[in-house]
Motif scaffolding. Structure first.
Motif, PDB file in Angstrom:
ATOM      1  N   VAL A  79      31.962  26.617  38.470  1.00 54.42           N
ATOM      2  CA  VAL A  79      30.905  27.462  37.900  1.00 54.42           C
ATOM      3  C   VAL A  79      29.749  26.639  37.327  1.00 54.42           C
ATOM      4  O   VAL A  79      28.700  27.192  36.995  1.00 54.42           O
ATOM      5  CB  VAL A  79      31.452  28.410  36.802  1.00 54.42           C
ATOM      6  CG1 VAL A  79      32.470  29.384  37.384  1.00 54.42           C
ATOM      7  CG2 VAL A  79      32.072  27.625  35.631  1.00 54.42           C
ATOM      8  N   SER A  80      29.959  25.329  37.200  1.00 55.25           N
ATOM      9  CA  SER A  80      28.894  24.461  36.676  1.00 55.25           C
ATOM     10  C   SER A  80      29.224  23.032  37.089  1.00 55.25           C
ATOM     11  O   SER A  80      30.336  22.762  37.566  1.00 55.25           O
ATOM     12  CB  SER A  80      28.846  24.539  35.142  1.00 55.25           C
ATOM     13  OG  SER A  80      30.050  23.986  34.603  1.00 55.25           O
ATOM     14  N   ASN A 101      25.707  34.775  40.887  1.00 55.50           N
ATOM     15  CA  ASN A 101      25.361  33.931  42.042  1.00 55.50           C
ATOM     16  C   ASN A 101      26.250  34.256  43.242  1.00 55.50           C
ATOM     17  O   ASN A 101      25.800  34.242  44.390  1.00 55.50           O
ATOM     18  CB  ASN A 101      25.507  32.446  41.691  1.00 55.50           C
ATOM     19  CG  ASN A 101      24.482  31.982  40.665  1.00 55.50           C
ATOM     20  OD1 ASN A 101      23.568  32.727  40.314  1.00 55.50           O
ATOM     21  ND2 ASN A 101      24.637  30.763  40.177  1.00 55.50           N
ATOM     22  N   TYR A 160      26.478  26.969  41.399  1.00 54.91           N
ATOM     23  CA  TYR A 160      25.546  26.898  40.261  1.00 54.91           C
ATOM     24  C   TYR A 160      24.175  26.340  40.659  1.00 54.91           C
ATOM     25  O   TYR A 160      23.341  26.099  39.792  1.00 54.91           O
ATOM     26  CB  TYR A 160      26.158  26.063  39.125  1.00 54.91           C
ATOM     27  CG  TYR A 160      26.704  24.721  39.572  1.00 54.91           C
ATOM     28  CD1 TYR A 160      25.907  23.583  39.590  1.00 54.91           C
ATOM     29  CD2 TYR A 160      28.021  24.605  39.996  1.00 54.91           C
ATOM     30  CE1 TYR A 160      26.404  22.363  40.022  1.00 54.91           C
ATOM     31  CE2 TYR A 160      28.532  23.395  40.425  1.00 54.91           C
ATOM     32  CZ  TYR A 160      27.717  22.276  40.433  1.00 54.91           C
ATOM     33  OH  TYR A 160      28.216  21.083  40.874  1.00 54.91           O
ATOM     34  N   THR A 161      23.924  26.125  41.974  1.00 52.71           N
ATOM     35  CA  THR A 161      22.574  25.710  42.391  1.00 52.71           C
ATOM     36  C   THR A 161      22.105  26.640  43.513  1.00 52.71           C
ATOM     37  O   THR A 161      22.919  27.260  44.210  1.00 52.71           O
ATOM     38  CB  THR A 161      22.549  24.262  42.936  1.00 52.71           C
ATOM     39  OG1 THR A 161      23.255  24.217  44.188  1.00 52.71           O
ATOM     40  CG2 THR A 161      23.148  23.266  41.960  1.00 52.71           C
ATOM     41  N   GLN A 172      27.043  33.751  35.055  1.00 54.24           N
ATOM     42  CA  GLN A 172      26.017  33.412  36.045  1.00 54.24           C
ATOM     43  C   GLN A 172      26.649  33.147  37.409  1.00 54.24           C
ATOM     44  O   GLN A 172      26.105  33.528  38.445  1.00 54.24           O
ATOM     45  CB  GLN A 172      25.218  32.180  35.572  1.00 54.24           C
ATOM     46  CG  GLN A 172      24.008  31.865  36.439  1.00 54.24           C
ATOM     47  CD  GLN A 172      22.997  33.015  36.466  1.00 54.24           C
ATOM     48  OE1 GLN A 172      22.615  33.556  35.425  1.00 54.24           O
ATOM     49  NE2 GLN A 172      22.569  33.430  37.674  1.00 54.24           N
ATOM     50  N   ALA A 173      27.821  32.525  37.412  1.00 50.39           N
ATOM     51  CA  ALA A 173      28.514  32.265  38.686  1.00 50.39           C
ATOM     52  C   ALA A 173      28.848  33.587  39.378  1.00 50.39           C
ATOM     53  O   ALA A 173      28.750  33.696  40.605  1.00 50.39           O
ATOM     54  CB  ALA A 173      29.784  31.460  38.444  1.00 50.39           C
ATOM     55  N   HIS A 180      36.659  26.758  36.301  1.00 50.49           N
ATOM     56  CA  HIS A 180      36.309  25.545  35.555  1.00 50.49           C
ATOM     57  C   HIS A 180      37.588  24.721  35.523  1.00 50.49           C
ATOM     58  O   HIS A 180      38.620  25.189  35.068  1.00 50.49           O
ATOM     59  CB  HIS A 180      35.857  25.920  34.134  1.00 50.49           C
ATOM     60  CG  HIS A 180      35.254  24.766  33.381  1.00 50.49           C
ATOM     61  ND1 HIS A 180      35.892  23.554  33.233  1.00 50.49           N
ATOM     62  CD2 HIS A 180      34.057  24.643  32.734  1.00 50.49           C
ATOM     63  CE1 HIS A 180      35.125  22.733  32.521  1.00 50.49           C
ATOM     64  NE2 HIS A 180      34.000  23.364  32.213  1.00 50.49           N
ATOM     65  N   VAL A 240      28.818  28.991  25.823  1.00 43.95           N
ATOM     66  CA  VAL A 240      27.975  28.482  26.915  1.00 43.95           C
ATOM     67  C   VAL A 240      28.791  28.494  28.216  1.00 43.95           C
ATOM     68  O   VAL A 240      28.299  28.886  29.286  1.00 43.95           O
ATOM     69  CB  VAL A 240      27.462  27.046  26.596  1.00 43.95           C
ATOM     70  CG1 VAL A 240      26.647  26.488  27.769  1.00 43.95           C
ATOM     71  CG2 VAL A 240      26.654  27.043  25.310  1.00 43.95           C
ATOM     72  N   ILE A 241      30.053  28.084  28.120  1.00 41.14           N
ATOM     73  CA  ILE A 241      30.914  28.106  29.309  1.00 41.14           C
ATOM     74  C   ILE A 241      31.116  29.545  29.787  1.00 41.14           C
ATOM     75  O   ILE A 241      31.063  29.827  30.988  1.00 41.14           O
ATOM     76  CB  ILE A 241      32.256  27.407  29.006  1.00 41.14           C
ATOM     77  CG1 ILE A 241      32.000  25.907  28.855  1.00 41.14           C
ATOM     78  CG2 ILE A 241      33.293  27.688  30.100  1.00 41.14           C
ATOM     79  CD1 ILE A 241      33.223  25.077  28.516  1.00 41.14           C
ATOM     80  N   GLN A 249      29.782  20.661  35.111  1.00 43.05           N
ATOM     81  CA  GLN A 249      30.868  20.227  34.221  1.00 43.05           C
ATOM     82  C   GLN A 249      32.232  20.757  34.669  1.00 43.05           C
ATOM     83  O   GLN A 249      33.275  20.236  34.300  1.00 43.05           O
ATOM     84  CB  GLN A 249      30.571  20.729  32.802  1.00 43.05           C
ATOM     85  CG  GLN A 249      31.553  20.309  31.755  1.00 43.05           C
ATOM     86  CD  GLN A 249      31.522  21.255  30.551  1.00 43.05           C
ATOM     87  OE1 GLN A 249      31.770  22.444  30.648  1.00 43.05           O
ATOM     88  NE2 GLN A 249      31.178  20.685  29.404  1.00 43.05           N
ATOM     89  N   THR A 272      28.316  30.445  31.844  1.00 41.41           N
ATOM     90  CA  THR A 272      28.285  29.865  33.199  1.00 41.41           C
ATOM     91  C   THR A 272      29.165  30.682  34.149  1.00 41.41           C
ATOM     92  O   THR A 272      28.860  30.803  35.333  1.00 41.41           O
ATOM     93  CB  THR A 272      28.711  28.381  33.219  1.00 41.41           C
ATOM     94  OG1 THR A 272      30.055  28.257  32.748  1.00 41.41           O
ATOM     95  CG2 THR A 272      27.793  27.512  32.398  1.00 41.41           C
TER      96      THR A 272
END
Ligand code: FMN
Length: 374
Positions: free
Chosen positions: A61-62, A165, A75-76, A161-162, A103, A154-155, A64, A158
């Protein structure tokens, strides 16, 4: 027991499955540069599109969240475009596909992470597995860095957002990876979570990150497109809890209240990650155990044969069965089951990394020859 049981349709949230033979999430470490899926990945998934449902490999998902070399992310913008190639190929062949979003937490290595930073976890407790560097070298594992409290929302963001996406990339939904000792399960279980803030201590606190993630994704992409995978009583990576029955009963009750689109349980009787062919027949039957607690569609995975899968559904332990290693070796698994044809054997040496060999070159059954019947 009738194999035909596996070939009946099933509704899973917003998705209509034509059969109950699901492709389990399978990390294959064959993504392209920048963790972007390629045309080869699209071909691999499209070959398996007769599955009732395909669950993608665990996808970070990021930056990290990465944990394995050549594993994809979501994530891009480039990754979204790469995945669109996969989902279009699967849909063009009449299939359905959800993305497993994950994650990796402590199951990672600094060479895979931004600026060579340490893997993160609820507490600085390493797994009992070696790490994989970005060059596929096995190395001693690092002690993870414990996340600061303010990093956790914050995680969660992500994951949200994933989810968005994944939908943008054409997926039919997402599966939140809460199994197999990745970050979420590290929070759930008290062997890996020694925190004293709002995300540690009581089971209510330990489950908070999972429920926040589920709530956020359901709000973002709709309630009927979010499944969750869990592995109660699993021990992969040395994960453990002092009272798994109480913990997972609570977790599953909470997920049931939220009406997630499905619950996917990894059975403790098999090897959670398919690492060995051993069976622990005396292991807990998670599907049977938690069936009472969860009212929605229940998927069960690990060490099933077509016969034991049909039996599990007939015994009402599960609604659908996910196959891992059998789908690696049999792109046309559904047809083989339907026609009682022999199954290809899998080659463990090509599970992770490499190219076409052991990935897209497993044989399908020949189409019936037109001349054969003349
Ligand atoms: C090569 C390989 C990769 C795997 N990758 C994932 C993964 O990305 N996410 C996950 O939840 N489970 C993963 N698993 C576990 C499988 O989804 C499945 O639970 C396991 O293989 C047991 O099922 P089986 O006996 O049908 O193979 C993986 C297993 C294998 C063999």
């Amino acid at each position: 027991m009738s194999i035909g049981t596996l070939l009946t349709p099933l509704r899973v949230g917003a998705i209509q499955l034509p059969n109950r033979i699901v492709m389990a999430p399978l990390t294959r470490m064959r993504a392209g540069a920048n963790n972007v899926p390629t045309a080869l990945n699209a071909e691999y998934y499209a070959q398996r599109s007769s599955a009732g449902l395909i669950i993608s490999e665990g996808t970070a998902v990021s930056a990290q969240a990465q944990g394995y070399p050549s594993s994809p992310g979501i994530y891009t913008a480039e990754q979204i475009v790469g995945w669109r190639g996969v989902t279009s190929a699967v849909h063009a062949r009449g299939g359905r596909i959800v993305m497993q979003i994950q994650h990796n937490g402590r199951n990672s290595h600094s060479s895979l992470l931004p600026n060579g930073s340490l893997p993160v976890a609820p507490s600085p407790i390493p797994p009992n597995l070696p790490g994989f560097t970005k060059d596929f070298q096995q190395v001693p594992i690092e002690v993870p860095r414990a996340l600061e409290t303010e990093e956790i929302p914050v995680i969660v963001g992500t994951f949200r957002q994933a989810g968005l996406n994944a939908i943008e990339a054409g997926f039919d939904g997402v599966e939140v990876q809460g199994a197999n000792s990745h970050l979420i399960e590290e929070f759930l279980e008290d062997g890996t979570n020694h925190r004293t803030d709002a995300y540690g201590g009581s089971k209510e606190n330990r489950v908070r990150i999972l429920l926040d993630i589920v709530d956020e994704i359901m709000a973002a992409i709709g309630p009927d497109r979010v499944g969750v995978r869990l592995s109660p009583f699993g021990q992969y990576g040395g994960i453990r809890d002092s009272n798994p029955l109480e913990l997972f009963t609570f977790v599953i009750q909470e997920l049931d209240t939220r009406r997630i689109s499905y619950l996917h349980l990894v059975e403790a009787k098999g090897s959670e990650m398919g690492l060995t062919d051993e069976l622990h027949e005396d292991g807990v039957n998670n599907a049977a155990l938690f069936r009472e607690v969860f009212n929605g569609p229940l998927l069960s995975a690990a060490a099933y044969t077509p016969q034991t899968a049909a039996l599990a559904i007939e015994q009402n332990h599960a609604d659908a069965i996910a196959f891992g290693r059998l789908f690696i070796a049999n792109p046309d698994l559904v047809r083989r089951i339907k026609e009682s044809q022999p199954l290809n054997a899998y080659d463990r040496s090509t599970f992770y990394g490499g190219g076409e060999h052991g990935y897209t070159d497993y044989k399908t059954l020949e189409e019936p020859s037109l001349t054969a019947s003349i």
